[in-house]
Design a protein around this motif. Structure first.
Motif, PDB file in Angstrom:
ATOM      1  N   ASN A   1      52.977  40.558 136.920  1.00  0.00           N
ATOM      2  CA  ASN A   1      53.368  41.081 138.179  1.00  0.00           C
ATOM      3  C   ASN A   1      55.009  40.966 138.278  1.00  0.00           C
ATOM      4  N   GLU A   2      55.514  41.662 139.422  1.00  0.00           N
ATOM      5  CA  GLU A   2      56.857  42.090 139.604  1.00  0.00           C
ATOM      6  C   GLU A   2      57.682  40.582 139.674  1.00  0.00           C
ATOM      7  N   ASP A   3      57.285  39.665 140.084  1.00  0.00           N
ATOM      8  CA  ASP A   3      58.316  38.600 139.934  1.00  0.00           C
ATOM      9  C   ASP A   3      58.205  37.653 138.779  1.00  0.00           C
ATOM     10  N   SER A   4      57.248  38.095 137.896  1.00  0.00           N
ATOM     11  CA  SER A   4      57.080  37.065 136.808  1.00  0.00           C
ATOM     12  C   SER A   4      58.167  37.267 135.838  1.00  0.00           C
ATOM     13  N   LEU A   5      58.329  35.936 135.226  1.00  0.00           N
ATOM     14  CA  LEU A   5      59.436  35.850 134.076  1.00  0.00           C
ATOM     15  C   LEU A   5      59.093  36.816 132.823  1.00  0.00           C
ATOM     16  N   PHE A   6      57.848  37.290 133.021  1.00  0.00           N
ATOM     17  CA  PHE A   6      57.473  38.377 132.027  1.00  0.00           C
ATOM     18  C   PHE A   6      58.156  39.714 132.125  1.00  0.00           C
ATOM     19  N   GLN A   7      58.623  39.768 133.299  1.00  0.00           N
ATOM     20  CA  GLN A   7      59.453  41.055 133.507  1.00  0.00           C
ATOM     21  C   GLN A   7      60.568  41.179 132.733  1.00  0.00           C
ATOM     22  N   TYR A   8      61.202  39.872 132.471  1.00  0.00           N
ATOM     23  CA  TYR A   8      62.433  39.959 131.664  1.00  0.00           C
ATOM     24  C   TYR A   8      62.379  40.669 130.195  1.00  0.00           C
ATOM     25  N   MET A   9      61.049  40.849 129.861  1.00  0.00           N
ATOM     26  CA  MET A   9      60.922  41.657 128.687  1.00  0.00           C
ATOM     27  C   MET A   9      61.498  42.695 128.575  1.00  0.00           C
ATOM     28  N   ASN A  10      61.978  43.339 129.843  1.00  0.00           N
ATOM     29  CA  ASN A  10      62.619  44.638 129.937  1.00  0.00           C
ATOM     30  C   ASN A  10      63.868  44.451 129.471  1.00  0.00           C
ATOM     31  N   LYS A  11      64.751  43.153 129.810  1.00  0.00           N
ATOM     32  CA  LYS A  11      65.991  42.685 129.350  1.00  0.00           C
ATOM     33  C   LYS A  11      66.090  42.440 128.285  1.00  0.00           C
ATOM     34  N   CYS A  12      65.133  42.059 127.184  1.00  0.00           N
ATOM     35  CA  CYS A  12      65.219  41.396 126.132  1.00  0.00           C
ATOM     36  C   CYS A  12      64.622  42.514 124.981  1.00  0.00           C
ATOM     37  N   LYS A  13      65.403  42.277 123.721  1.00  0.00           N
ATOM     38  CA  LYS A  13      64.890  43.003 122.783  1.00  0.00           C
ATOM     39  C   LYS A  13      63.378  42.618 122.525  1.00  0.00           C
ATOM     40  N   LYS A  14      63.147  41.416 122.334  1.00  0.00           N
ATOM     41  CA  LYS A  14      62.037  40.739 121.938  1.00  0.00           C
ATOM     42  C   LYS A  14      61.945  39.254 122.568  1.00  0.00           C
ATOM     43  N   ILE A  15      60.543  38.834 122.607  1.00  0.00           N
ATOM     44  CA  ILE A  15      60.267  37.448 122.819  1.00  0.00           C
ATOM     45  C   ILE A  15      60.334  36.680 121.563  1.00  0.00           C
ATOM     46  N   ASP A  16      61.274  35.727 121.538  1.00  0.00           N
ATOM     47  CA  ASP A  16      61.410  34.715 120.295  1.00  0.00           C
ATOM     48  C   ASP A  16      60.587  33.507 120.304  1.00  0.00           C
ATOM     49  N   LYS A  17      60.217  33.075 121.544  1.00  0.00           N
ATOM     50  CA  LYS A  17      59.719  31.488 121.534  1.00  0.00           C
ATOM     51  C   LYS A  17      58.867  31.262 122.769  1.00  0.00           C
ATOM     52  N   MET A  18      57.621  30.971 122.554  1.00  0.00           N
ATOM     53  CA  MET A  18      56.461  30.544 123.629  1.00  0.00           C
ATOM     54  C   MET A  18      56.723  29.125 123.971  1.00  0.00           C
TER      55      MET A  18
END
Length: 348
Positions: A124-141
């Protein structure tokens, strides 16, 4: 499966395999910050899983949680002068019992695209997952198991009864992002021991950390991110460049349910923390179902306070017609003086 030493902290009536059928639901068609293309009108008959609207800014759809008739489309005026539309749907027909399918082997990009399209809550729009658009990739879960919130046992129930499905969701997300590091946080020693027995726990990238409980809510994603990864003392300064994905057990279970049935996210688990009159329970409900329908009891709001999620957040409602949304996971019913006593004790 977990052994008998893994105990649930409170006695709940548990029903997570059957859905509670609502008379009607209220579902948002738009978000506060952006408009959507709306595909339905009043008096229209719709089917469960039908697309109701699509966000104009991101690839985000709203699906019908039930079959029925669009009784009314409401427009709410927000304090910032924006308006959002919601649909009141009257249930008519039957609840779909989604059948599992054998999904084809797909690329990580295709799997991620499907999760976004089917509306897993991270997106959803307010989710931290939207930070994917600003990151090259997700390194850590970071995987939170029950966090520091003693007002819900959903994670423990799912781990106890649906462990294979949780592992499937975990492995799917790991396949998508290929994490360099995985941190699992729990406040339950027995759960930690059981997780350490799993094959996935042998992965050198994975660490399981036991953090004891505290009276403060540990369910807010931004606060958790801040607590672990920011030096400044303001939650508004979250650094998206940390490339971290924050998730919980219900998220992983939803990944399994969505991919295995190829159906959109339209229901969630809710914990009711009751009292002598209202029995405590964990139940599955359709998103948009009102709290009044879930509790199904008359409550004198002059005598009782109704809190959403952890009561220490002080999110109190004065109307039982509030609909269940993606970010509500528990409802707590306390006598007014009982709440004050609990709050005083937690702050001492």
């Amino acid at each position: 499966m977990f052994n008998s030493q893994t105990k649930i902290k409170k006695q709940y009536k548990i029903n997570i395999d059957e859905i509670q059928i609502p008379e009607c639901i209220l579902i948002p068609l738009e978000t506060a910050d952006s408009k959507s293309t709306i595909y339905v009108i009043e008096n229209q008959r719709i089917s469960e899983g039908q697309i109701l609207s699509k966000n104009k800014n991101v690839e985000l759809y709203t699906y019908a949680p039930i079959s029925g008739i669009i009784e009314k489309i409401y427009t709410a005026n927000l304090p910032n002068k924006n308006q959002i539309k919601s649909a009141l749907i009257r249930f008519h027909g039957r609840i779909n019992n989604e059948k599992e399918i054998s999904p084809e082997e797909e690329s990580r990009e295709k799997t991620l695209e499907k999760l976004i399209r089917l509306g897993i809550p991270w997106f959803n729009e307010d989710s931290l997952f939207q930070y994917m658009n600003k990151c090259k990739k997700i390194d850590k879960m970071i995987l939170l198991i029950n966090g520091k919130d003693s007002f819900t046992n959903i994670s423990e129930i799912l781990i106890t009864t649906k462990l294979d499905k949780i592992v499937y969701g975990f492995e799917t997300i790991d396949k998508i992002f290929k994490f360099k590091e995985i941190l699992i946080i729990t406040d339950n020693h027995n759960i930690k021991k059981e997780l350490e027995k799993l094959n996935v726990a042998k992965d050198k990238r994975l660490t399981i950390k036991l953090i004891s409980n505290s009276p403060h809510p540990y369910s807010n994603h931004e606060l958790i991110m801040h607590f672990l990864y920011n030096e400044e003392n303001t939650k508004n300064n979250i650094n998206p460049n940390k490339n971290i994905l924050l998730t919980n057990i219900e998220d992983l279970y939803n990944v399994y349910s969505t991919l295995k049935t190829n159906s959109p996210y339209k229901e969630k688990l809710i914990t009711i923390n009751g009292n002598k009159k209202i029995k405590s329970k964990i139940t599955k409900v359709k998103i948009g179902t009102s709290i009044k329908q879930i509790i199904d009891e008359n409550i004198d709001l002059k005598k009782y306070d109704i809190f959403l999620n952890n009561p220490t957040n002080k999110i109190k409602i004065d109307n039982l017609n509030v609909p269940i949304t993606r970010d509500i996971y528990s409802i707590t019913i306390l006598r007014k003086k009982q709440y004050l006593a609990k709050l005083t004790k937690s702050n001492s």
